[in-house]
Design a protein around this motif. Sequence first.
Motif, PDB file in Angstrom:
ATOM      1  N   SER A 186       0.855  -1.262   0.185  1.00  0.00           N
ATOM      2  CA  SER A 186      -0.062  -0.091  -0.029  1.00  0.00           C
ATOM      3  C   SER A 186       0.894   1.195  -0.073  1.00  0.00           C
ATOM      4  N   TYR A 187       1.964   1.302   0.373  1.00  0.00           N
ATOM      5  CA  TYR A 187       3.014   2.412   0.481  1.00  0.00           C
ATOM      6  C   TYR A 187       3.269   2.629  -0.987  1.00  0.00           C
ATOM      7  N   LEU A 188       3.399   1.783  -1.990  1.00  0.00           N
ATOM      8  CA  LEU A 188       3.718   2.092  -3.202  1.00  0.00           C
ATOM      9  C   LEU A 188       2.562   2.965  -4.143  1.00  0.00           C
ATOM     10  N   LEU A 206       3.563   6.491  -2.873  1.00  0.00           N
ATOM     11  CA  LEU A 206       4.840   7.031  -3.169  1.00  0.00           C
ATOM     12  C   LEU A 206       4.911   7.198  -4.609  1.00  0.00           C
ATOM     13  N   VAL A 207       4.287   6.074  -5.512  1.00  0.00           N
ATOM     14  CA  VAL A 207       4.517   6.404  -6.869  1.00  0.00           C
ATOM     15  C   VAL A 207       3.611   7.878  -7.343  1.00  0.00           C
ATOM     16  N   PRO A 208       2.619   8.229  -6.882  1.00  0.00           N
ATOM     17  CA  PRO A 208       2.038   9.187  -7.438  1.00  0.00           C
ATOM     18  C   PRO A 208       2.961  10.844  -6.952  1.00  0.00           C
TER      19      PRO A 208
END
Length: 63
Positions: A2-4, A7-9
């Motif tokens: 869920s951290y991706l 972090l990706v946006p």
Amino acid sequence: MSYLAFLVPIAILLGLSGLAAFMWTLRSGQYDDLDGAAERILMDDECEWINSSIRITYSRPWA
């Protein structure tokens, strides 16, 4: 995982803001005079300008 999703946006927004800042510097002419700074370093420390009848001498205090 869920951290991706978080972090990706953020990484994409930071990359786009950097690209936008670079495009703004290109359009505003920041890179037009690349030789000017190289030539200014070779100029004398003291510059004398005559403005009307007033003579002003500028010098760097640390020189």
